[in-house]
Design a protein around this motif. Structure first.
Motif, PDB file in Angstrom:
ATOM      1  N   VAL A 163     -39.495 -13.315 -36.746  1.00 19.45           N
ATOM      2  CA  VAL A 163     -38.400 -13.600 -36.192  1.00 19.45           C
ATOM      3  C   VAL A 163     -38.232 -12.393 -35.034  1.00 19.45           C
ATOM      4  N   SER A 164     -38.012 -12.767 -33.683  1.00 15.42           N
ATOM      5  CA  SER A 164     -38.024 -11.450 -32.848  1.00 15.42           C
ATOM      6  C   SER A 164     -36.726 -11.064 -32.363  1.00 15.42           C
ATOM      7  N   ALA A 165     -35.769 -11.312 -32.863  1.00 10.47           N
ATOM      8  CA  ALA A 165     -34.669 -10.820 -32.667  1.00 10.47           C
ATOM      9  C   ALA A 165     -33.516 -11.041 -33.796  1.00 10.47           C
ATOM     10  N   THR A 166     -32.346 -10.398 -33.881  1.00 13.05           N
ATOM     11  CA  THR A 166     -31.398 -10.529 -34.786  1.00 13.05           C
ATOM     12  C   THR A 166     -31.088 -11.863 -35.315  1.00 13.05           C
ATOM     13  N   VAL A 167     -30.989 -12.290 -36.490  1.00 11.34           N
ATOM     14  CA  VAL A 167     -30.662 -13.239 -37.136  1.00 11.34           C
ATOM     15  C   VAL A 167     -29.214 -13.314 -37.581  1.00 11.34           C
ATOM     16  N   ARG A 168     -28.269 -14.038 -37.119  1.00 14.63           N
ATOM     17  CA  ARG A 168     -27.018 -13.957 -37.303  1.00 14.63           C
ATOM     18  C   ARG A 168     -26.208 -15.037 -38.130  1.00 14.63           C
ATOM     19  N   ALA A 169     -26.940 -16.080 -38.467  1.00 11.18           N
ATOM     20  CA  ALA A 169     -26.310 -17.359 -39.030  1.00 11.18           C
ATOM     21  C   ALA A 169     -27.510 -17.951 -40.023  1.00 11.18           C
ATOM     22  N   ILE A 170     -27.210 -18.187 -41.290  1.00  6.80           N
ATOM     23  CA  ILE A 170     -28.276 -19.443 -42.095  1.00  6.80           C
ATOM     24  C   ILE A 170     -27.593 -20.180 -42.964  1.00  6.80           C
ATOM     25  N   ASP A 171     -27.977 -21.601 -42.887  1.00  8.98           N
ATOM     26  CA  ASP A 171     -27.532 -22.588 -43.582  1.00  8.98           C
ATOM     27  C   ASP A 171     -28.821 -22.810 -44.149  1.00  8.98           C
TER      28      ASP A 171
END
Length: 516
Positions: free
Chosen positions: A162-170
């Protein structure tokens, strides 16, 4: 204004009139409708470990609460910063029921060194972790991984690039959705949202979202996923901060014109059996900061509250909507409070009409951006709160706290008695109602010479505490001692300091502060 001296009977009448005026000004918290749930938790914090930084996200799975954020150590309940600290790099795990620190201690480092999103698989066997990090322990990764909850080991199959920040997951049984700041995943274009199989294979799901995604909530039964964030457009169509996408293809299903004004973004989305809930944060004038409830079946709005003070998280649980914010003006919301230049950081509301319920534990603003709490989760009947606060209910406690279903352990503060008026053989006492964080109606017991002479009930909230009074008939020329205590039905305060009164043989007017 000059006051004229009143005759004895007029003085007593004036006191009674003041009481009636005070009662008329008081707006109690609305009573619960028949069958409507109240808060499932007390407002008394349980002993909880702390972090030395910010908690951004939490998740529950199989008896464990997982905590992610920006911190490098945790410390025991009550310990001051720097004391008894235990290393934990941006991730920690706790027993959901007891609060005990668990040995699960994967280290998330590199990148910006932060965990921003946690989500358990529906069966609780897998914990998906997102943020900005390039290593988990010694293993190189790229901002999103999965752990086995049974032994806290890093899974080999879910390691997308992933190229940048992950802020949410479901996640569902078949699909894991990531949202955040990224534009590429596994070398392919994915604009701020992507979908994977549970084993980490990138799916064809695709949506062109023009800015960061901060919240995801998938509804498998309706083949859609709610998406919230900073964006203005999805697939070239206007969709300010909130959209519903087809959960298989990513095609835009619904936008919500008029729901969110410019400069308002969505920070959290959650759902129960029939509704979805949106938490918003705004910057500047004319923004929206509160919560919205919509129907899952037709996406129509049920209500939109009018509270000011950015909302960071929403969580429906057993018929009550809990939220983390720094609300400071809810005067237009049923049961709400006016702007008093202070803030209430945790709220409970009715999902039916947004009414604010009587549950008022609180934190301070804390460190970082100084918004207080940022994340909520429930595990084993306990609600956990994470954020950047450093105090809870006025007591030092950093970044983590939790509240159970009982027992209620905190007694209301005892009010101070004062003399309002007296005349021959008669004494009128007054006091300002106390308040309690989780009980609206309190009982006041007044004693003369340690003998109970009056019991009164009164509803009160911290922003509206009415004056109360009692007129006692006693022999003229005697000396009496009065004390008062207050109870919430479970906990009783200590009795007040005694008020000594010498009852005159003739009427006397007692000067006192206005009854406001």
């Amino acid at each position: 204004m000059r006051l004229r001296k009143l005759p004895p009977r007029a003085a007593t009448t004036a006191v009674a009139a003041a009481l009636l005026c005070s009662a008329a000004l008081f707006r109690p918290t609305p009573a619960l409708a028949a069958g409507e749930a109240g808060a499932a938790f007390t407002a008394d914090p349980l002993t909880t470990w702390q972090t030395n930084g910010i908690v951004w996200s939490m998740a529950y799975a199989r008896g464990v609460v997982y905590v992610g954020g920006t911190f490098d150590s945790v410390r025991p309940p009550g310990a001051e910063p720097g004391v008894q600290e235990v290393p934990r790099r941006n991730f920690a795990a706790f027993d959901a029921a007891t609060g005990a620190l668990l040995p699960c201690a994967q280290s998330f480092t590199g990148g910006a060194g932060t965990v921003r999103a946690l989500k358990a698989s529906p069966d609780g066997r897998v914990l998906y972790v997102g943020g900005s990090f390039s290593r988990v322990g010694p293993t190189g990764v790229a901002s999103a991984v999965a752990l086995n909850t049974a032994d806290c080991t890093l899974r080999k199959d879910f390691r997308p690039e992933v190229s940048a920040t992950v802020r949410a997951i479901d996640a569902t049984d078949r699909t894991v959705y990531l949202g955040g700041d990224f534009r590429r995943v596994d070398g392919q274009i994915r604009q701020h949202i992507a979908a994977f199989t549970p084993k980490g294979a990138l799916q064809t799901f695709r949506a062109d979202v023009d800015a960061s995604v901060r919240a995801l909530s998938v509804v498998p039964s309706r083949q859609k996923i709610y998406v919230g964030g900073d964006f203005e457009h999805v697939d070239g169509h206007r969709a300010r901060s909130l959209a519903a996408l087809n959960s298989t293809s990513g095609a835009l299903v619904r936008s919500y014109p008029g729901w969110l004004p410019p400069r308002s973004v969505v920070k959290s989305i959650a759902q129960d059996a029939t509704r979805f809930y949106v938490a918003a944060e705004g910057h500047g004038w004319g923004i929206f900061d509160g919560r919205i409830a919509g129907r899952l079946d037709d996406d129509s709005m049920v209500w939109k509250d009018d509270c000011l003070g950015a909302t960071q998280a929403v969580l429906p649980y057993r018929g009550v909507l809990y939220s983390a914010s720094h609300a400071h003006d809810c005067s237009k919301t049923p049961g709400g409070f006016p702007d008093r230049q202070d803030r209430q950081h945790l709220l409970a509301q009715s999902p039916q009409d947004s009414s604010i319920l009587h549950w008022f534990p609180d934190t301070n603003e804390g460190i970082g951006e100084q918004v207080g709490p940022r994340a909520l989760t429930v595990g084993r009947g306990v609600i956990w709160v994470g954020g950047e606060f450093t105090r809870v209910n006025g007591t030092p406690q950093q970044s983590l706290t939790r509240f159970g279903s009982g027992p209620d352990t905190e007694a209301p503060a005892v009010p101070a008695l004062s003399l309002a008026a007296q005349q021959s053989g008669q004494v009128t006492l007054r006091w300002k109602a106390s308040w309690d964080r989780d009980d609206a109606s309190l009982t006041y017991r007044l004693y003369r010479n340690d003998r109970l002479i009056s019991t009164q009930q009164q509803s009160s909230v911290y922003w509206d505490r009415p004056w109360m009074s009692f007129t006692d008939s006693v022999a003229a020329g005697t000396r009496q001692k009065y004390r008062i205590e207050v109870t919430d039905g479970t906990n009783t305060s200590m009795k007040s300091e005694p008020l000594q009164v010498t009852v005159p043989a003739r009427a006397t007017t007692v000067a006192s502060a206005p009854w406001t």
